[in-house]
Design an enzyme around this catalytic site. Structure first.
Site, PDB file in Angstrom:
ATOM      1  CD  GLN A  11      -2.948  -0.963   2.288  1.00  0.00           C
ATOM      2  OE1 GLN A  11      -2.884  -1.852   3.271  1.00  0.00           O
ATOM      3  NE2 GLN A  11      -3.751   0.179   2.445  1.00  0.00           N
ATOM      4  CB  SER A  91       3.463  -4.349   3.889  1.00  0.00           C
ATOM      5  OG  SER A  91       2.150  -4.651   4.730  1.00  0.00           O
ATOM      6  CG  LEU A  92      -1.057  -6.154  -0.462  1.00  0.00           C
ATOM      7  CD1 LEU A  92      -2.017  -6.821  -0.109  1.00  0.00           C
ATOM      8  CD2 LEU A  92      -1.530  -4.718  -1.399  1.00  0.00           C
ATOM      9  NE  ARG A 116      -2.148  -8.558   4.845  1.00  0.00           N
ATOM     10  CZ  ARG A 116      -1.359  -7.400   4.698  1.00  0.00           C
ATOM     11  NH1 ARG A 116      -2.027  -6.620   3.979  1.00  0.00           N
ATOM     12  NH2 ARG A 116      -0.140  -7.478   5.252  1.00  0.00           N
ATOM     13  CG  HIS A 200       3.492  -4.413   9.381  1.00  0.00           C
ATOM     14  ND1 HIS A 200       3.346  -5.898   8.928  1.00  0.00           N
ATOM     15  CD2 HIS A 200       3.417  -3.737   8.251  1.00  0.00           C
ATOM     16  CE1 HIS A 200       2.832  -5.740   7.575  1.00  0.00           C
ATOM     17  NE2 HIS A 200       3.058  -4.633   7.045  1.00  0.00           N
ATOM     18  CD  GLN A 249       3.065  -9.502   5.777  1.00  0.00           C
ATOM     19  OE1 GLN A 249       1.846  -9.021   5.723  1.00  0.00           O
ATOM     20  NE2 GLN A 249       3.432  -9.152   4.569  1.00  0.00           N
TER      21      GLN A 249
END
Length: 310
Positions: A11, A91-92, A116, A200, A249
């Site tokens: 993102q 991340s994503l 998610r 996170h 994660q």
């Protein structure tokens, strides 16, 4: 002999019109059509004409960035681009890497990342969480700032993006204290980021448990290309361990600096950002100057990187 890795952003890399410069590759539009059919939402129109607010809504951003990364990867393969030796995503972007590596079917990954996103958004009500970038001080100082600034709330270092660029997240008031402490300890800048979810950090533990339950019904395969996971900078050949890394994660820091350093130790000569934008390429240049950081951020760049790596 070039040994290269592909990396996928998360993102923050989305922008209106970001797919326009890939129009010549049929695989790009086909991938967006496939995603739109799965989610019953016109993602191509969203990317081409959607407002910044629509594009930056987490439930839209996650499927859009997954689709964009997969689309560019398929465009690369459609031009007979060689397969990378390793994959990673920020991340994503780790989900995009798992799709590219064959660990998760694209059709399963789309509702998975939307779920998610919903879990993340619901875990921390609007205004409760905060996330900020701290620039220009050592990681150890940032961690000390988090301990001092928490004051009974959550405040953690959550993204180790490059030397001197660490993102902190947690309760908004704690993040604001952390920003002031960081500036007092010599940070060049401390910037609150325009994201509604403090990704996170421990505030996402509840969301992670929901994700764990959802993943029980998702088919995960051993990837054909190893994927280095954010949570521990390891790759796994076991579906349950891959799922566990995906769950961890959500509330563990993104160890991006270590990921690029691991690529260096594995003999990677080039790392390639596979998506519109070049945020990761910029970070990667600062982490390991022995690896050439490239970005396939439009059609011309794709052809140029293809020529380099062939």
């Amino acid at each position: 002999m070039n040994k290269f890795a592909f990396v996928f952003p998360g993102q923050g890399s989305q922008s209106r019109g970001m797919m326009n410069n890939y129009a010549e590759f049929a695989a790009v539009k086909e991938t967006f059509t496939e995603a739109s059919d799965v989610l019953k939402q016109d993602l191509w129109q969203l990317v081409a004409e959607g407002s910044d607010a629509e594009l930056s809504a987490t439930v839209n951003t996650q499927p859009v960035m997954l689709t964009a990364g997969v689309a560019v990867y398929r465009a690369w393969l459609s031009q007979n681009g060689p397969k990378p030796s390793y994959l990673a995503g920020h991340s994503l972007g780790e989900y995009t890497a798992l799709v590219a590596g064959g660990a998760i079917n694209f059709a399963d990954a789309l509702p998975l990342v939307r779920f998610r996103a919903q879990c993340m958004q619901q875990a921390v009500p609007e205004g409760v969480g905060g996330i900020a970038a701290i620039l220009g001080i050592d990681d150890d100082v940032v961690r000390a700032v988090c301990i001092e600034g928490a004051q009974g709330e959550v405040l953690e270092a959550v993204n180790y993006n490059s030397p001197g660029q660490v993102v902190i997240a947690g309760n908004r008031s704690a993040v604001e204290r952390g920003m002031e402490l960081a500036k007092a300890k010599g940070a060049k800048r401390a910037i609150m980021l325009p994201m509604s979810v403090p990704s996170h950090c421990q505030l996402l533990k509840g969301a992670a448990e929901q994700l764990r339950d959802y993943l029980k019904n998702i088919q995960v395969n051993v990837p054909s290309i190893p994927v280095l996971h954010n949570a521990d900078v390891k790759s796994y050949n076991d579906a349950d361990l891959i799922k566990d890394a995906m769950v961890r994660q959500l509330y563990s820091p993104v160890r991006w600096v270590e990921t690029m350093q691991a690529f260096g130790k594995l003999g990677i000569t080039h790392n390639v950002e596979c998506a519109p934008g070049k945020v990761l390429a910029g970070l990667n240049k600062r982490i390991d100057s022995n690896q050439q950081a490239l970005a396939i951020n439009d059609g011309e760049a794709l052809k140029s990187v293809l020529a380099t790596l062939r």
